[in-house]
Enzyme design. Structure first.
Site, PDB file in Angstrom:
ATOM      1  N   GLU A  14      -3.201  -3.641 -17.051  1.00  0.00           N
ATOM      2  CA  GLU A  14      -2.749  -4.865 -16.384  1.00  0.00           C
ATOM      3  C   GLU A  14      -3.430  -4.909 -15.018  1.00  0.00           C
ATOM      4  O   GLU A  14      -3.148  -4.070 -14.160  1.00  0.00           O
ATOM      5  CB  GLU A  14      -1.229  -4.835 -16.214  1.00  0.00           C
ATOM      6  CG  GLU A  14      -0.703  -6.111 -15.615  1.00  0.00           C
ATOM      7  CD  GLU A  14       0.786  -6.057 -15.339  1.00  0.00           C
ATOM      8  OE1 GLU A  14       1.261  -5.030 -14.828  1.00  0.00           O
ATOM      9  OE2 GLU A  14       1.469  -7.060 -15.609  1.00  0.00           O
ATOM     10  N   GLN A  54      -4.781  -4.636  -3.391  1.00  0.00           N
ATOM     11  CA  GLN A  54      -4.819  -5.347  -4.677  1.00  0.00           C
ATOM     12  C   GLN A  54      -6.197  -5.996  -4.883  1.00  0.00           C
ATOM     13  O   GLN A  54      -6.721  -6.041  -5.993  1.00  0.00           O
ATOM     14  CB  GLN A  54      -3.698  -6.390  -4.698  1.00  0.00           C
ATOM     15  CG  GLN A  54      -3.419  -7.026  -6.040  1.00  0.00           C
ATOM     16  CD  GLN A  54      -2.927  -6.046  -7.089  1.00  0.00           C
ATOM     17  OE1 GLN A  54      -2.598  -4.896  -6.774  1.00  0.00           O
ATOM     18  NE2 GLN A  54      -2.922  -6.462  -8.333  1.00  0.00           N
ATOM     19  N   GLY A  88       9.224  -5.377 -12.471  1.00  0.00           N
ATOM     20  CA  GLY A  88       8.102  -4.749 -11.787  1.00  0.00           C
ATOM     21  C   GLY A  88       7.200  -4.048 -12.772  1.00  0.00           C
ATOM     22  O   GLY A  88       7.212  -4.350 -13.980  1.00  0.00           O
ATOM     23  N   LYS A 111      17.257  -5.676  -3.594  1.00  0.00           N
ATOM     24  CA  LYS A 111      16.141  -5.009  -2.916  1.00  0.00           C
ATOM     25  C   LYS A 111      14.847  -5.716  -3.339  1.00  0.00           C
ATOM     26  O   LYS A 111      14.276  -5.451  -4.385  1.00  0.00           O
ATOM     27  CB  LYS A 111      16.101  -3.512  -3.284  1.00  0.00           C
ATOM     28  CG  LYS A 111      15.095  -2.757  -2.424  1.00  0.00           C
ATOM     29  CD  LYS A 111      13.956  -2.395  -3.296  1.00  0.00           C
ATOM     30  CE  LYS A 111      12.639  -2.034  -2.884  1.00  0.00           C
ATOM     31  NZ  LYS A 111      11.732  -2.902  -2.253  1.00  0.00           N
ATOM     32  N   GLY A 167       9.323   1.010 -13.791  1.00  0.00           N
ATOM     33  CA  GLY A 167      10.457   0.794 -14.694  1.00  0.00           C
ATOM     34  C   GLY A 167      10.816   2.051 -15.475  1.00  0.00           C
ATOM     35  O   GLY A 167      11.994   2.381 -15.658  1.00  0.00           O
ATOM     36  N   CYS A 204       3.262 -11.648 -14.712  1.00  0.00           N
ATOM     37  CA  CYS A 204       3.450 -10.700 -15.806  1.00  0.00           C
ATOM     38  C   CYS A 204       3.024 -11.320 -17.123  1.00  0.00           C
ATOM     39  O   CYS A 204       2.660 -10.634 -18.064  1.00  0.00           O
ATOM     40  CB  CYS A 204       4.901 -10.261 -15.868  1.00  0.00           C
ATOM     41  SG  CYS A 204       6.048 -11.644 -15.851  1.00  0.00           S
ATOM     42  N   GLU A 230      12.292  -5.768 -16.914  1.00  0.00           N
ATOM     43  CA  GLU A 230      11.250  -6.796 -17.097  1.00  0.00           C
ATOM     44  C   GLU A 230       9.966  -6.240 -16.506  1.00  0.00           C
ATOM     45  O   GLU A 230       9.816  -6.183 -15.282  1.00  0.00           O
ATOM     46  CB  GLU A 230      11.644  -8.086 -16.362  1.00  0.00           C
ATOM     47  CG  GLU A 230      12.892  -8.745 -16.889  1.00  0.00           C
ATOM     48  CD  GLU A 230      12.717  -9.375 -18.254  1.00  0.00           C
ATOM     49  OE1 GLU A 230      11.622  -9.281 -18.838  1.00  0.00           O
ATOM     50  OE2 GLU A 230      13.705  -9.943 -18.744  1.00  0.00           O
TER      51      GLU A 230
HETATM   52  P1  NDP Z   1       6.364  -2.522  -8.557  1.00  0.00           P
HETATM   53  O1  NDP Z   1       6.878  -1.839  -9.771  1.00  0.00           O
HETATM   54  O2  NDP Z   1       5.403  -1.808  -7.701  1.00  0.00           O
HETATM   55  O3  NDP Z   1       7.557  -2.937  -7.602  1.00  0.00           O
HETATM   56  C1  NDP Z   1       8.639  -3.720  -8.055  1.00  0.00           C
HETATM   57  C2  NDP Z   1       9.838  -3.454  -7.158  1.00  0.00           C
HETATM   58  O4  NDP Z   1      10.264  -2.111  -7.337  1.00  0.00           O
HETATM   59  C3  NDP Z   1       9.544  -3.620  -5.668  1.00  0.00           C
HETATM   60  O5  NDP Z   1      10.675  -4.132  -5.035  1.00  0.00           O
HETATM   61  C4  NDP Z   1       9.267  -2.175  -5.251  1.00  0.00           C
HETATM   62  O6  NDP Z   1       9.435  -1.955  -3.871  1.00  0.00           O
HETATM   63  C5  NDP Z   1      10.316  -1.454  -6.079  1.00  0.00           C
HETATM   64  N1  NDP Z   1      10.080  -0.040  -6.291  1.00  0.00           N
HETATM   65  C6  NDP Z   1       8.907   0.643  -6.259  1.00  0.00           C
HETATM   66  N2  NDP Z   1       9.128   1.964  -6.493  1.00  0.00           N
HETATM   67  C7  NDP Z   1      10.458   2.110  -6.682  1.00  0.00           C
HETATM   68  C8  NDP Z   1      11.309   3.224  -6.955  1.00  0.00           C
HETATM   69  N3  NDP Z   1      10.828   4.458  -7.067  1.00  0.00           N
HETATM   70  N4  NDP Z   1      12.622   3.008  -7.091  1.00  0.00           N
HETATM   71  C9  NDP Z   1      13.135   1.765  -7.007  1.00  0.00           C
HETATM   72  N5  NDP Z   1      12.396   0.670  -6.713  1.00  0.00           N
HETATM   73  C10 NDP Z   1      11.067   0.846  -6.569  1.00  0.00           C
HETATM   74  O7  NDP Z   1       5.776  -3.916  -9.035  1.00  0.00           O
HETATM   75  P2  NDP Z   1       5.017  -5.009  -8.148  1.00  0.00           P
HETATM   76  O8  NDP Z   1       5.884  -5.430  -7.010  1.00  0.00           O
HETATM   77  O9  NDP Z   1       3.642  -4.517  -7.877  1.00  0.00           O
HETATM   78  O10 NDP Z   1       4.986  -6.246  -9.150  1.00  0.00           O
HETATM   79  C11 NDP Z   1       4.013  -6.416 -10.101  1.00  0.00           C
HETATM   80  C12 NDP Z   1       4.502  -5.945 -11.461  1.00  0.00           C
HETATM   81  O11 NDP Z   1       5.673  -6.668 -11.830  1.00  0.00           O
HETATM   82  C13 NDP Z   1       3.504  -6.205 -12.549  1.00  0.00           C
HETATM   83  O12 NDP Z   1       3.417  -5.085 -13.381  1.00  0.00           O
HETATM   84  C14 NDP Z   1       4.114  -7.375 -13.302  1.00  0.00           C
HETATM   85  O13 NDP Z   1       3.688  -7.487 -14.626  1.00  0.00           O
HETATM   86  C15 NDP Z   1       5.560  -7.080 -13.184  1.00  0.00           C
HETATM   87  N6  NDP Z   1       6.361  -8.295 -13.416  1.00  0.00           N
HETATM   88  C16 NDP Z   1       7.117  -8.379 -14.559  1.00  0.00           C
HETATM   89  C17 NDP Z   1       7.806  -9.542 -14.846  1.00  0.00           C
HETATM   90  C18 NDP Z   1       8.645  -9.663 -16.080  1.00  0.00           C
HETATM   91  O14 NDP Z   1       9.561 -10.470 -16.069  1.00  0.00           O
HETATM   92  N7  NDP Z   1       8.385  -8.922 -17.144  1.00  0.00           N
HETATM   93  C19 NDP Z   1       7.753 -10.698 -13.955  1.00  0.00           C
HETATM   94  C20 NDP Z   1       6.942 -10.489 -12.803  1.00  0.00           C
HETATM   95  C21 NDP Z   1       6.280  -9.313 -12.548  1.00  0.00           C
HETATM   96  P3  NDP Z   1       8.224  -2.097  -2.809  1.00  0.00           P
HETATM   97  O15 NDP Z   1       7.250  -3.048  -3.377  1.00  0.00           O
HETATM   98  O16 NDP Z   1       8.891  -2.627  -1.601  1.00  0.00           O
HETATM   99  O17 NDP Z   1       7.688  -0.715  -2.619  1.00  0.00           O
END
Ligand code: NDP
Length: 497
Positions: free
Chosen positions: A386, A332, A229, A176, A234, A285, A251
């Site tokens: 962040e 954003q 994310g 997803k 998370g 991140c 992550e």
């Molecule tokens: P989000 O947490 O908003 O989204 C990440 C993913 O989770 C997307 O596919 C999103 O779907 C999905 N999602 C959102 N809500 C839910 C839920 N309730 N249940 C299951 N899945 C869900 O993060 P962003 O996309 O905004 O990414 C940025 C973040 O990612 C930053 O905090 C960054 O630091 C972190 N990140 C961490 C990394 C690491 O390796 N530690 C690497 C890169 C980024 P949708 O967007 O389609 O709604």
């Protein structure tokens, strides 16, 4: 070049629309214009994908790992072959500069190739048995069906970090991707399809986290979640997984500190910090969003850094000369501007950037000027949250011990860096910084495929990449084989009477 194939979801070996027929727009962040329609999946689509992954599980896990690795290898080589085309879709979908997109897509290929090689090195243990004529060994088995949920900022590489090891180790996958990067994520699925992956082994459902993501994590057919994310997302997913005792890799976010010691090569440190803070428009991140400088060199470093930041070329990622592209969305962009205002009102000083662009080329896109705050303190909002945008804050400290204290004064613990030639400082940072990664004389970004990647504290748990992937994606089973065929002294005695 844009994707010529209509954007669909991939379920049980078929490219399909959402069962509801609904779609949403994929927006080019450099222009604010729609460039593709994406299926808006739902619970029914997720169920179909999970069912397909369950049905494909048994036959996929029975294929020797070396052959599974060959599928992953073919996919990796295809990514390499099509690197330029895939990189251009990456630029269109998430806005990153083409030079960076090439590196990111290259990293996706490297990850697939790395994990394909691991298929022939899936070692486990033999334990010297405590009994004579007995053999004790540990075998690895796949976990089952893995839900891979990814963000949009590095969609090709982060997607492959989950898909390649999960598939190679014999798991089937429901992928997803973020709604913001669904088009580029579909390219990953296409290379696996071209590599000949059997149907049902890899499935992709597109749509928002609230609907598709929720349906996926709550589906009882999933045995593991790999989530990349935000920390808040998370935490929610971890709460769903915990009562199910379900495996997970988390992550999450970061607020990464880059320390500049008084003995550092300031020119080089500034250039490295610039890349760490502003590549991917700060949407990493691991971005260096806090720069902590020893007071003796703080003015000089700040001047150099701000000067260089204001010279960065900002524009459409498709231009070869561009250093910094747009952020992902209008919201954003607004979020970044709110943080810039908050920084100013808390007393930090804008040394470079600090707003948007009004010219014809950049007005419509989601651009934010690379922004450098000086005179920042670690208790300010800009130093605590962040921001995930091209905004960084310089703070001054009196020595390296204080620098490490400030670096640790955050709820995150993902990446960190120190610029110094003093070996004592190096080891202080290695020992003292509470983070999953410490870079010495390099910025906070730039992982390597063979080394574990991940964080501590609110940055999550578990590690991607490296040999760790084997541990996450396989379940160990211990096998005890008694080839004595005989009685053992502790057995119950012969039947009485
Ligand atoms: P989000 O947490 O908003 O989204 C990440 C993913 O989770 C997307 O596919 C999103 O779907 C999905 N999602 C959102 N809500 C839910 C839920 N309730 N249940 C299951 N899945 C869900 O993060 P962003 O996309 O905004 O990414 C940025 C973040 O990612 C930053 O905090 C960054 O630091 C972190 N990140 C961490 C990394 C690491 O390796 N530690 C690497 C890169 C980024 P949708 O967007 O389609 O709604």
């Amino acid at each position: 070049m844009e994707s010529k194939i209509p954007m669909k979801m991939y379920i049980d070996g078929q490219w399909v629309g959402s069962s509801s027929g609904r779609e949403f727009a994929a927006i080019d962040p450099a222009t604010g214009e729609e460039f593709e329609r994406v299926p808006k999946g739902n619970e029914e689509d997720v169920k179909a994908a999970v069912d397909a992954a369950i049905a494909a599980q048994r036959s996929w896990r029975n294929i020797p790992a070396s052959q599974r690795g060959d599928y992953v290898l073919r996919a990796g080589l295809l990514v390499r072959e099509q690197l330029e085309a895939i990189a251009r879709i990456d630029v269109k979908n998430v806005g990153k500069p083409i030079r960076e997109a090439r590196r990111e897509v290259g990293a996706a290929a490297t990850a697939a190739i790395y994990f394909s090689g691991m298929a022939r090195r899936m070692y486990s243990n033999v334990v010297d048995s405590e009994q004579p004529e007995k053999f004790t060994m540990v075998v690895r088995r796949p976990v089952g069906v893995v839900g891979v949920i990814t963000p949009w900022n590095d969609p090709a590489s982060l997607g492959m970090w989950g898909l390649a090891p999960a598939l190679m180790t014999g798991n089937t996958v429901v992928f997803k991707p973020s709604s913001n990067s669904a088009v580029i994520s579909a390219e990953l699925v296409r290379v696996f399809e071209k590599a000949g992956l059997p149907k049902g082994v890899l499935n992709m459902v597109t749509g928002g986290g609230g609907e598709v993501g929720e349906a996926l994590i709550k589906n009882g057919g999933i045995n593991m979640t790999v989530f990349t994310g935000e920390s808040a997302t998370g935490r929610h997913i971890a709460e769903v997984n915990a009562p199910l005792f379900r495996r997970q890799v988390m992550e999450l976010g970061g607020k990464n500190a880059l320390i500049v010691a008084k003995d550092a090569e300031l020119e080089v440190a500034a250039r490295a910090a610039l890349y760490a803070a502003f590549s991917s428009a700060g949407q990493k991140c691991t971005a260096a969003s806090r720069i902590i400088v020893e007071e003796q060199v703080a003015d000089k470093f700040s001047r150099l850094f701000a000067e260089q930041a204001s010279k960065l070329v900002v524009g459409s990622g498709l231009r070869e000369d561009v250093d910094v592209g747009p952020v992902i969305s209008r919201s954003q962009q607004e979020n970044a501007l709110d943080y810039i205002k908050a920084g100013e009102s808390e007393g930090a000083v804008v040394l470079a950037g600090g707003g948007t662009y009004e010219d014809e080329e950049r007005r419509k896109g989601f651009f934010v000027k690379p922004t450098v705050f000086g005179s920042a303190r670690n208790d300010m909002k800009i130093a605590r949250d962040e921001i995930f945008a091209p905004v960084t804050a310089i703070m001054t400290v009196s020595d390296i011990d204080e620098a490490i204290e400030v670096a640790n004064d955050t709820r995150y613990g993902l990446s960190s860096a120190i610029y110094t030639k003093d070996i004592k400082n190096v080891f202080k940072a290695i020992d003292g910084i509470d983070a999953g990664m410490t870079f010495v004389n390099q910025g906070t970004v730039g992982p390597e495929v063979g080394a574990p990647f991940g964080g501590a504290k609110d940055s999550g748990f578990g590690r991607e990449l490296g040999e760790e992937a084997l541990e996450h994606f396989t379940e160990k089973k211990t096998v005890f084989i008694d080839y004595s065929y005989g009685d053992r002294p502790w057995y119950f005695g012969l039947p009485r009477g």
